[in-house]
Design an enzyme around this catalytic site. Structure first.
Site, mmCIF file in Angstrom:
data_model
loop_
_atom_site.group_PDB
_atom_site.id
_atom_site.type_symbol
_atom_site.label_atom_id
_atom_site.label_comp_id
_atom_site.label_asym_id
_atom_site.label_seq_id
_atom_site.Cartn_x
_atom_site.Cartn_y
_atom_site.Cartn_z
ATOM 1 N N HIS A 6 25.593 49.902 28.106
ATOM 2 C CA HIS A 6 24.452 49.076 28.553
ATOM 3 C C HIS A 6 23.921 49.544 29.901
ATOM 4 C CE1 HIS A 6 25.625 45.961 25.548
ATOM 5 N NE2 HIS A 6 26.839 46.353 25.866
ATOM 6 N N SER A 38 7.761 70.727 42.615
ATOM 7 C CA SER A 38 6.569 69.888 42.583
ATOM 8 C C SER A 38 5.494 70.572 43.418
ATOM 9 C CB SER A 38 6.902 68.514 43.171
ATOM 10 O OG SER A 38 5.733 67.904 43.682
ATOM 11 N N LYS A 96 11.271 68.479 46.030
ATOM 12 C CA LYS A 96 11.657 68.122 44.658
ATOM 13 C C LYS A 96 12.402 69.250 43.929
ATOM 14 C CE LYS A 96 10.361 64.853 42.418
ATOM 15 N NZ LYS A 96 8.966 64.622 42.065
ATOM 16 N N GLU A 138 13.529 66.845 30.672
ATOM 17 C CA GLU A 138 12.433 65.934 30.312
ATOM 18 C C GLU A 138 11.696 66.452 29.076
ATOM 19 O OE1 GLU A 138 10.661 64.208 34.317
ATOM 20 O OE2 GLU A 138 11.342 66.261 34.552
#
Ligand code: ARG
Length: 478
Positions: free
Chosen positions: A173, A294, A300, A307
């Protein structure tokens, strides 16, 4: 949307595509440009040329054996097909205007051997031809994906072996639940790949059914030996019903499902690693060669690789849904709807062909922050251990669960870790709790206490590693 040029949109002027066509005798006018543009599948199915040539050569042999071709014609056609293959390997399909790959191969064969090329299509239809070509192509494609799956499985297994003694919270969870081994977490993503490989091996058996010799729908008008065709082309069996065989795309759907499920597995692995690579978790760090930057934020280190692996599963699912939707209303036998199968199947294989090696590379170059993992282990993760210890002293589990729950509440109330609740407070809840707290032992002890087969204990992980090394050592295929 661009409109076709006015002047040509409905003319019958022979385009290069119309120069060789497998049909048309019964029409006065040729197809309009708009129909030709819709109908042409060469931009997609040109990839089937090696299979089309191989199946055509087998067909030539079969026709020779039943006397449709003389031995000389057979040799002529076989040599011609070899030359066609050379030309196609040199790029003859690029920019060709033919309707589909079957037309292209036949046109090139005419160019090589002249009128005798017209005998190749005897007793054959593009309906059994395309089903045969696509099955042959799929067998190769399955083997390639299977190799990539084995490589990823090996990487996960190797990284898991390195990470067997690194402990971190295991989550359910999205909540910290119990301590586990990093290696154990990685193996939870390796096992699904074993099932994926089994699924492909199983699907492969059904892909390897030969449709050739089915004709358009009712069988071939010439007594070709389908068993010999099957042997020559490396199929396992011969399809049982020509009407079914020419319209059956179960094999495409089945493989598209297996691919979509691989995509789903990679998506879950990716989602977990996106989370773990965030500054908040900081459990893992992507290697430079698998990180992206980035354009605005210089600091970044983006996990684009994971992704995209996560996102591509949506596309794979789309291919499967589009395919099943295409199939669901079709009567038995071939309908042109079935031409759409290839774009979807090729897309699914191509998509995974990109995702799998990138995922493997990212796993191989991932670094792990053992301190961050350990720091995330907080004492509340010992709650089950405490409840289990009370059970050992004779308290029924339901009762011990309630008692430890009260201890958790007291710890929260006092703002102390669960294992730092003052002895008298614990003893007031239950006399056994003080002893249980004293018996807790280390994090390693906690993980080792779950020693059932398949659990997170060291022995269990070692035995899983052994099974997985064996499972990923073999590459599947024919
Ligand atoms: N391009 C077609 C396909 O991919 C080949 C089969 C065409 N058959 C036919 N009867 N027109 O399905």
């Amino acid at each position: 949307m661009a409109r076709p040029p006015e002047t040509e949109s409905h003319t019958t002027a022979p385009s290069p595509a119309a120069a060789h066509q497998m049909w048309g005798g019964r029409f006065t006018l040729g197809p309009s440009q708009a129909l030709d543009a819709l109908n042409r599948s060469l931009p997609v199915d040109h990839r089937l040329w090696p299979q089309d040539v191989a199946a055509s050569k087998a067909w030539v042999h079969a026709l020779g054996r039943v006397g449709v071709l003389t031995p000389a014609e057979e040799t002529q056609l076989l040599d011609g097909l070899d030359h066609v293959a050379e030309r196609l390997a040199d790029g003859a399909a690029v920019g060709a205007a033919d309707e589909d790959v079957h037309t292209l191969v036949e046109r090139l064969l005419y160019e090589e051997v002249g009128a005798v090329a017209g005998k190749l299509h005897t007793g054959r239809s593009r309906n059994d031809q395309v089903a045969t070509d696509l099955r042959l192509w799929t067998l190769d494609a399955i083997d390639q994906i299977d190799r990539e799956l084995a490589l990823l499985g090996r990487s996960l297994t190797a990284r898991a072996a390195e990470g067997i003694d690194l402990l971190l919270p295991g989550y359910t969870h999205g909540q910290r639940a119990q301590p586990v081994r990093w290696g154990y977490v990685l193996l939870a993503h390796a096992w699904p790949l074993v099932r994926d490989r089994q699924r492909f091996a199983d699907a492969r058996r059904r892909v390897a059914e030969l449709p050739l010799g089915s004709g358009a729908l009712a069988g071939s008008g010439f007594a070709v030996d389908r068993v010999l065709l099957k042997e020559a082309l490396g199929f396992r069996s011969v399809s049982a019903n020509a009407l079914d065989a020419t319209g059956d795309r179960d094999f495409v759907a089945e493989v598209a499902f297996a691919l979509a499920l691989v995509g789903t597995h990679l998506s879950r692995l990716a989602a977990e690693l996106v989370l773990y690579s965030s500054a908040e978790f900081g459990f893992v760090r992507l290697g430079d060669e698998f990180s992206t930057g980035s354009s605005l934020l210089p600091q970044k280190r983006n996990p684009d690789v994971f992704e995209l692996a996560r996102a591509k599963s949506g596309r794979l699912l789309g291919d499967l849904v589009a395919l099943l939707t295409t199939l669901k209303g079709l009567p038995a036998g071939y309908s042109k709807d079935l031409q759409e199968d290839k774009a979807l199947l090729f897309d699914a294989f191509d998509t995974l062909g990109l995702v799998l090696p990138a995922t493997t590379g990212a796993i191989e170059t991932l670094s792990v922050d053992a301190d961050r993992m350990r720091a995330a282990l907080d004492a509340s993760l010992r709650a089950t251990d405490l409840a289990d210890l009370l059970v050992e002293s004779g308290v029924p589990f339901r009762e011990s669960h309630r008692l430890v729950g009260r201890l958790v509440r007291e710890a929260e109330h006092a703002g102390v870790p669960l294992d730092r609740v003052p002895g008298p407070v614990a003893a007031a809840i239950h006399p056994g709790l003080g002893a249980a707290l004293a018996q807790l032992g280390t994090w390693e002890d906690s993980v080792e206490s779950r020693a059932t087969p398949g659990g997170a204990s060291r022995a269990s992980v070692l035995s899983q590693l052994e099974s997985l090394r064996a499972a990923f050592a073999a590459t599947g295929g024919s």
